[in-house]
Structure formats: structure tokens, C-alpha cells
Design a protein around this motif. Structure first.
Motif, PDB file in Angstrom:
ATOM      1  N   SER A  16       0.839  -1.189   0.000  1.00  0.00           N
ATOM      2  CA  SER A  16       0.000   0.000   0.000  1.00  0.00           C
ATOM      3  C   SER A  16       0.877   1.242   0.000  1.00  0.00           C
ATOM      4  CB  SER A  16      -0.895   0.031   1.239  1.00  0.00           C
ATOM      5  OG  SER A  16      -1.706  -1.112   1.285  1.00  0.00           O
ATOM      6  N   ILE A  17       0.346   2.333  -0.484  1.00  0.00           N
ATOM      7  CA  ILE A  17       1.106   3.579  -0.542  1.00  0.00           C
ATOM      8  C   ILE A  17       0.764   4.444   0.657  1.00  0.00           C
ATOM      9  CG2 ILE A  17       1.475   5.701  -1.856  1.00  0.00           C
ATOM     10  CD1 ILE A  17       0.915   4.058  -4.366  1.00  0.00           C
ATOM     11  N   GLY A  18       1.801   4.881   1.378  1.00  0.00           N
ATOM     12  CA  GLY A  18       1.603   5.760   2.517  1.00  0.00           C
ATOM     13  C   GLY A  18       1.259   7.173   2.058  1.00  0.00           C
ATOM     14  N   ARG A  19       0.529   7.896   2.899  1.00  0.00           N
ATOM     15  CA  ARG A  19       0.143   9.259   2.556  1.00  0.00           C
ATOM     16  C   ARG A  19      -0.011  10.071   3.833  1.00  0.00           C
ATOM     17  NH1 ARG A  19      -5.318  10.362   3.340  1.00  0.00           N
ATOM     18  NH2 ARG A  19      -6.625   8.575   3.817  1.00  0.00           N
ATOM     19  N   ALA A  34      -5.459  14.828  16.790  1.00  0.00           N
ATOM     20  CA  ALA A  34      -4.809  15.082  15.508  1.00  0.00           C
ATOM     21  C   ALA A  34      -5.338  14.166  14.419  1.00  0.00           C
ATOM     22  CB  ALA A  34      -3.307  14.904  15.646  1.00  0.00           C
ATOM     23  N   TYR A  35      -5.627  12.911  14.762  1.00  0.00           N
ATOM     24  CA  TYR A  35      -6.099  11.943  13.766  1.00  0.00           C
ATOM     25  C   TYR A  35      -6.953  10.898  14.455  1.00  0.00           C
ATOM     26  CZ  TYR A  35      -6.078   8.004  10.527  1.00  0.00           C
ATOM     27  OH  TYR A  35      -6.474   6.962   9.720  1.00  0.00           O
ATOM     28  N   THR A  36      -8.099  10.607  13.871  1.00  0.00           N
ATOM     29  CA  THR A  36      -8.981   9.540  14.334  1.00  0.00           C
ATOM     30  C   THR A  36      -9.148   8.531  13.207  1.00  0.00           C
ATOM     31  OG1 THR A  36     -10.184  11.078  15.766  1.00  0.00           O
ATOM     32  CG2 THR A  36     -11.267   8.984  15.259  1.00  0.00           C
ATOM     33  N   VAL A  37      -8.901   7.268  13.490  1.00  0.00           N
ATOM     34  CA  VAL A  37      -9.066   6.228  12.476  1.00  0.00           C
ATOM     35  C   VAL A  37     -10.558   6.106  12.164  1.00  0.00           C
ATOM     36  CG1 VAL A  37      -8.664   3.813  11.889  1.00  0.00           C
ATOM     37  CG2 VAL A  37      -7.058   5.015  13.404  1.00  0.00           C
ATOM     38  N   PRO A  38     -10.923   6.172  10.876  1.00  0.00           N
ATOM     39  CA  PRO A  38     -12.342   6.065  10.515  1.00  0.00           C
ATOM     40  C   PRO A  38     -12.953   4.724  10.932  1.00  0.00           C
ATOM     41  CG  PRO A  38     -11.045   6.890   8.674  1.00  0.00           C
ATOM     42  CD  PRO A  38     -10.075   6.424   9.715  1.00  0.00           C
ATOM     43  N   ALA A  43      -5.459   1.544  10.608  1.00  0.00           N
ATOM     44  CA  ALA A  43      -4.438   2.413  10.039  1.00  0.00           C
ATOM     45  C   ALA A  43      -3.063   1.974  10.516  1.00  0.00           C
ATOM     46  CB  ALA A  43      -4.687   3.862  10.435  1.00  0.00           C
ATOM     47  N   ILE A  44      -2.115   2.028   9.599  1.00  0.00           N
ATOM     48  CA  ILE A  44      -0.716   1.808   9.936  1.00  0.00           C
ATOM     49  C   ILE A  44      -0.048   3.175   9.890  1.00  0.00           C
ATOM     50  CG2 ILE A  44       1.451   0.704   9.287  1.00  0.00           C
ATOM     51  CD1 ILE A  44      -0.278  -1.454   7.869  1.00  0.00           C
ATOM     52  N   ALA A 110       2.796  27.382  20.933  1.00  0.00           N
ATOM     53  CA  ALA A 110       1.990  27.278  19.709  1.00  0.00           C
ATOM     54  C   ALA A 110       2.849  27.441  18.463  1.00  0.00           C
ATOM     55  CB  ALA A 110       0.885  28.323  19.736  1.00  0.00           C
ATOM     56  N   THR A 111       4.007  26.804  18.466  1.00  0.00           N
ATOM     57  CA  THR A 111       4.942  26.950  17.346  1.00  0.00           C
ATOM     58  C   THR A 111       5.270  25.625  16.678  1.00  0.00           C
ATOM     59  OG1 THR A 111       6.832  26.747  18.843  1.00  0.00           O
ATOM     60  CG2 THR A 111       6.007  28.986  18.399  1.00  0.00           C
ATOM     61  N   LEU A 112       4.526  24.580  16.997  1.00  0.00           N
ATOM     62  CA  LEU A 112       4.814  23.254  16.448  1.00  0.00           C
ATOM     63  C   LEU A 112       3.790  22.840  15.400  1.00  0.00           C
ATOM     64  CD1 LEU A 112       5.816  21.238  19.644  1.00  0.00           C
ATOM     65  CD2 LEU A 112       7.277  22.517  18.080  1.00  0.00           C
ATOM     66  N   SER A 113       4.282  22.122  14.401  1.00  0.00           N
ATOM     67  CA  SER A 113       3.424  21.486  13.403  1.00  0.00           C
ATOM     68  C   SER A 113       3.636  19.979  13.494  1.00  0.00           C
ATOM     69  CB  SER A 113       3.795  21.948  11.988  1.00  0.00           C
ATOM     70  OG  SER A 113       3.626  23.329  11.856  1.00  0.00           O
ATOM     71  N   PHE A 114       2.554  19.221  13.404  1.00  0.00           N
ATOM     72  CA  PHE A 114       2.611  17.759  13.429  1.00  0.00           C
ATOM     73  C   PHE A 114       2.032  17.236  12.119  1.00  0.00           C
ATOM     74  CE2 PHE A 114       2.404  19.156  17.785  1.00  0.00           C
ATOM     75  CZ  PHE A 114       3.179  18.250  18.503  1.00  0.00           C
ATOM     76  N   SER A 115       2.756  16.320  11.469  1.00  0.00           N
ATOM     77  CA  SER A 115       2.258  15.653  10.275  1.00  0.00           C
ATOM     78  C   SER A 115       2.297  14.150  10.534  1.00  0.00           C
ATOM     79  CB  SER A 115       3.123  15.985   9.053  1.00  0.00           C
ATOM     80  OG  SER A 115       3.028  17.350   8.739  1.00  0.00           O
ATOM     81  N   ILE A 116       1.181  13.492  10.267  1.00  0.00           N
ATOM     82  CA  ILE A 116       1.056  12.060  10.523  1.00  0.00           C
ATOM     83  C   ILE A 116       0.935  11.352   9.179  1.00  0.00           C
ATOM     84  CG2 ILE A 116      -0.349  10.265  11.616  1.00  0.00           C
ATOM     85  CD1 ILE A 116      -1.242  12.508  13.616  1.00  0.00           C
ATOM     86  N   PHE A 117       1.820  10.380   8.936  1.00  0.00           N
ATOM     87  CA  PHE A 117       1.860   9.665   7.669  1.00  0.00           C
ATOM     88  C   PHE A 117       1.549   8.184   7.895  1.00  0.00           C
ATOM     89  CE2 PHE A 117       4.613  13.306   7.341  1.00  0.00           C
ATOM     90  CZ  PHE A 117       4.348  13.803   6.074  1.00  0.00           C
ATOM     91  N   GLY A 118       0.830   7.594   6.958  1.00  0.00           N
ATOM     92  CA  GLY A 118       0.524   6.180   7.072  1.00  0.00           C
ATOM     93  C   GLY A 118      -0.439   5.717   6.008  1.00  0.00           C
ATOM     94  N   VAL A 119      -1.071   4.585   6.299  1.00  0.00           N
ATOM     95  CA  VAL A 119      -1.973   3.941   5.360  1.00  0.00           C
ATOM     96  C   VAL A 119      -3.250   3.544   6.089  1.00  0.00           C
ATOM     97  CG1 VAL A 119      -2.290   1.916   3.878  1.00  0.00           C
ATOM     98  CG2 VAL A 119      -0.044   2.988   4.062  1.00  0.00           C
ATOM     99  N   GLU A 120      -4.388   3.827   5.487  1.00  0.00           N
ATOM    100  CA  GLU A 120      -5.669   3.347   6.014  1.00  0.00           C
ATOM    101  C   GLU A 120      -6.051   2.085   5.246  1.00  0.00           C
ATOM    102  OE1 GLU A 120      -8.210   6.764   5.517  1.00  0.00           O
ATOM    103  OE2 GLU A 120      -7.693   7.515   7.517  1.00  0.00           O
ATOM    104  N   ILE A 121      -6.525   1.082   6.003  1.00  0.00           N
ATOM    105  CA  ILE A 121      -6.891  -0.211   5.414  1.00  0.00           C
ATOM    106  C   ILE A 121      -8.355  -0.478   5.717  1.00  0.00           C
ATOM    107  CG2 ILE A 121      -6.414  -2.680   5.402  1.00  0.00           C
ATOM    108  CD1 ILE A 121      -3.579  -1.875   6.502  1.00  0.00           C
ATOM    109  N   THR A 122      -9.149  -0.650   4.660  1.00  0.00           N
ATOM    110  CA  THR A 122     -10.592  -0.906   4.838  1.00  0.00           C
ATOM    111  C   THR A 122     -10.917  -2.351   4.562  1.00  0.00           C
ATOM    112  OG1 THR A 122     -10.995  -0.183   2.579  1.00  0.00           O
ATOM    113  CG2 THR A 122     -11.279   1.451   4.322  1.00  0.00           C
TER     114      THR A 122
END
Length: 122
Positions: A16-19, A34-38, A43-44, A110-122
Motif C-alpha cells: 500500500s502507498i503511505g500518505r 490530531a487523527y482519528t481512524v475512521p 491504520a498503519i 503554539a509553534t509546532l506542526s505535526f504531520s502524521i503519515f501512514g496507510v488506512e486499510i478498509t
């Protein structure tokens, strides 16, 4: 070593391709979802990138809440972790989350940015 497709997206172990799953710029001293798995999905999480956009060092927290449970000390994978001025770091531990699990972040300033990368599997 990571593999990438022709667009530059990471290909994870199962092919699978991460995004980008989430990006958040939280307000200071506030635990933020920040992120909730649907629903009906797992999710990986391949990595969480934290960037300090300031010339002042600060700290952050990251937690994983099973099924969105209330905040608890046992959920933290990073707690008051220091990040230098104008620095970027990667939390690269691969984590698998189930439906409705939540990744939460907290920034001392309030100076931080968070980016979460991974793959959702349905």
C-alpha cells in the motif's frame, strides 16, 4: 529502507502507498485530537513528523487513545519531549491502530506542526 512510487509516495510493507493522514498546528498547552481512524478501518502509522517553527526550543507530547478513550498517562508515546529551535524530528515507530483510535498531540508553545503519515486499510 523505504521504497517510493513514481510520484514519490512511500510504499509500505504490504504494497500500500503511505500518505498524509493528518496535519495539525495545535494551540499552546492544549491536548488536541490530531487523527482519528475512521469507522470500519484500521491504520498503519509510519511516522509522525514534528517541526518547531520558532527560534525558541520547546517540548511536545504524543499519545494514542484506544477507541478515543479519555486521556491517561499510559497512552503517551512521547511526553515532554524536547525539540530544538527551528528543528524537525521524526517519530518513526510503526504503529497499527484500530477503528476509532485517536492520536493526540500537545505543544507547550503554539509553534509546532505535526504531520502524521501512514496507510488506512478498509
Amino acid at each position: 529502507m523505504s521504497k517510493f512510487d513514481k510520484r514519490g509516495a512511500e510504499i509500505v510493507k504490504d504494497g500500500s502507498i503511505g500518505r498524509v493522514l493528518a496535519q495539525v498546528d495545535p494551540i499552546a498547552a492544549t491536548l488536541t485530537d490530531a487523527y482519528t481512524v475512521p469507522v470500519s478501518t484500521s491504520a498503519i502509522i509510519n511516522s509522525i513528523i514534528v517541526t518547531n517553527r520558532s527560534a525558541i526550543a520547546t517540548s511536545f507530547r504524543v499519545s494514542t487513545a484506544v477507541a478515543g478513550s479519555v486521556d491517561n498517562n499510559k497512552q503517551y508515546i512521547a511526553f515532554d519531549f524536547l525539540i530544538g529551535a527551528n528543528a524537525t524530528l521524526e517519530l518513526g515507530t510503526e504503529v497499527t491502530l484500530a477503528a476509532t483510535d485517536v492520536i493526540r498531540v500537545y505543544a507547550t508553545l503554539a509553534t509546532l506542526s505535526f504531520s502524521i503519515f501512514g496507510v488506512e486499510i478498509t
